[in-house]
Design an enzyme around this catalytic site. Structure first.
Site, short mmCIF file in Angstrom:
data_model
loop_
_atom_site.label_atom_id
_atom_site.label_comp_id
_atom_site.label_asym_id
_atom_site.label_seq_id
_atom_site.Cartn_x
_atom_site.Cartn_y
_atom_site.Cartn_z
N ARG A 129 -116.63 -4.95 -45.34
CA ARG A 129 -115.83 -6.12 -45.67
C ARG A 129 -116.25 -7.32 -44.82
O ARG A 129 -116.35 -8.45 -45.30
CB ARG A 129 -114.34 -5.82 -45.50
N CYS B 30 -107.76 -9.57 -38.93
CA CYS B 30 -108.19 -8.51 -39.84
C CYS B 30 -107.90 -9.03 -41.24
O CYS B 30 -108.06 -10.22 -41.50
CB CYS B 30 -107.47 -7.19 -39.54
#
Length: 275
Positions: free
Chosen positions: A175, A233
């Site tokens: 990611r 995050c």
């Protein structure tokens, strides 16, 4: 045992819990990004005497493109959730999940950042050596006060985009690198950020890897201190794990960019970096 937050490390083992039975509140914080019910997991089997705290109801505010998927709740909402779970300001809280603490970290960070005494159970539910329970624990309502989230431990999107801070991304490498993103609109990361995936803080059993390795992982990414460090995050949950690991290593307290990639990715006027 003193209830001073400074007396309790951010991570404790079950041996610590076994030696302090009756002197802390045990909290099950299981939560899943795919919407699987943490409450159902709790009902199916939890560590005896644990209470359940729902992430979506008590540990997060309403999701939006502007604020991200899991913004901090209003302090009054958090206080109500703690009260209903039977938690008071003076209680020691030990939180666990089934993901090595990367979910429990959110509640522990919220408690510690407002001066309470809290820690993650290292190894989570799998570290408990006995039989799991299925009956729900009901505690008397706690005396928990609403405290403003401390600005000194938080960062906004402008600060997370600034080169004045070292910015560390806790998401998995695929990611971060922009190879895939199953939940957010733009793949990639904040330009200039470094990647220390929080799940790489853990061994295969969900326990923290040795502190020497943890220190090396952060230092290799250029993080030698939590000072002037911002963690993010996807939505401000698992980034708390990196912040608590840095604190466990004696590197101080960094800042949390709560909106994370779920906020930044929607800010289409801001640039994105891929690898």
């Amino acid at each position: 045992m003193s209830n001073s937050e400074s007396d309790l490390q951010p991570f404790v083992d079950w041996t610590w819990c076994a030696g302090n039975l009756g002197r802390f509140v045990l909290v099950d914080t299981r939560w899943y990004l795919d919407g699987t019910s943490g409450r159902d997991a709790y009902n199916a089997g939890h560590i005896p005497d644990a209470v359940f705290v729902d992430m979506d109801r008590w540990l997060s505010g309403a999701a939006s493109k502007k604020a991200g998927r899991n913004p901090l709740p209003d302090p009054e909402v958090f206080a109500q959730g703690m009260q209903e779970a039977g938690i008071s300001d003076s209680d020691v809280v030990i939180a666990y999940d089934d993901a090595g603490g990367v979910i429990a970290a959110r509640m522990v960070w919220m408690l510690r950042s407002t001066g309470r005494s809290a820690a993650i159970l290292n190894g989570g539910i799998a570290s408990y050596p006995g039989e799991l329970a299925t009956e729900s624990r009901q505690r008397l309502e706690g005396d928990f006060s609403a405290q403003v989230w401390p600005e000194s431990l938080l960062a906004g999107i402008a600060e997370a985009s600034s080169d004045q801070f070292r910015v560390v991304d806790a998401r998995n490498r695929d990611r971060f690198e922009g190879r895939r993103d199953p939940v957010d609109p733009r793949p990639g990361h904040i330009p200039g950020a470094v990647n220390v995936p929080c799940r790489e803080n853990l061994d295969s059993s969900g326990r923290l890897i040795p502190e020497e390795q943890l220190r090396e992982n952060f230092e290799r990414a250029g993080i030698v201190s939590a000072q002037n460090t911002i963690a993010y995050c996807g939505s401000g949950v698992t980034a708390c794990h990196n912040l608590l690991v840095l604190e466990q290593l004696g590197k101080g307290k960094g800042r949390l960019f709560v909106g994370g990639w779920s906020q930044y990715g929607h800010a289409t006027d801001r640039p994105v970096e891929t690898v």
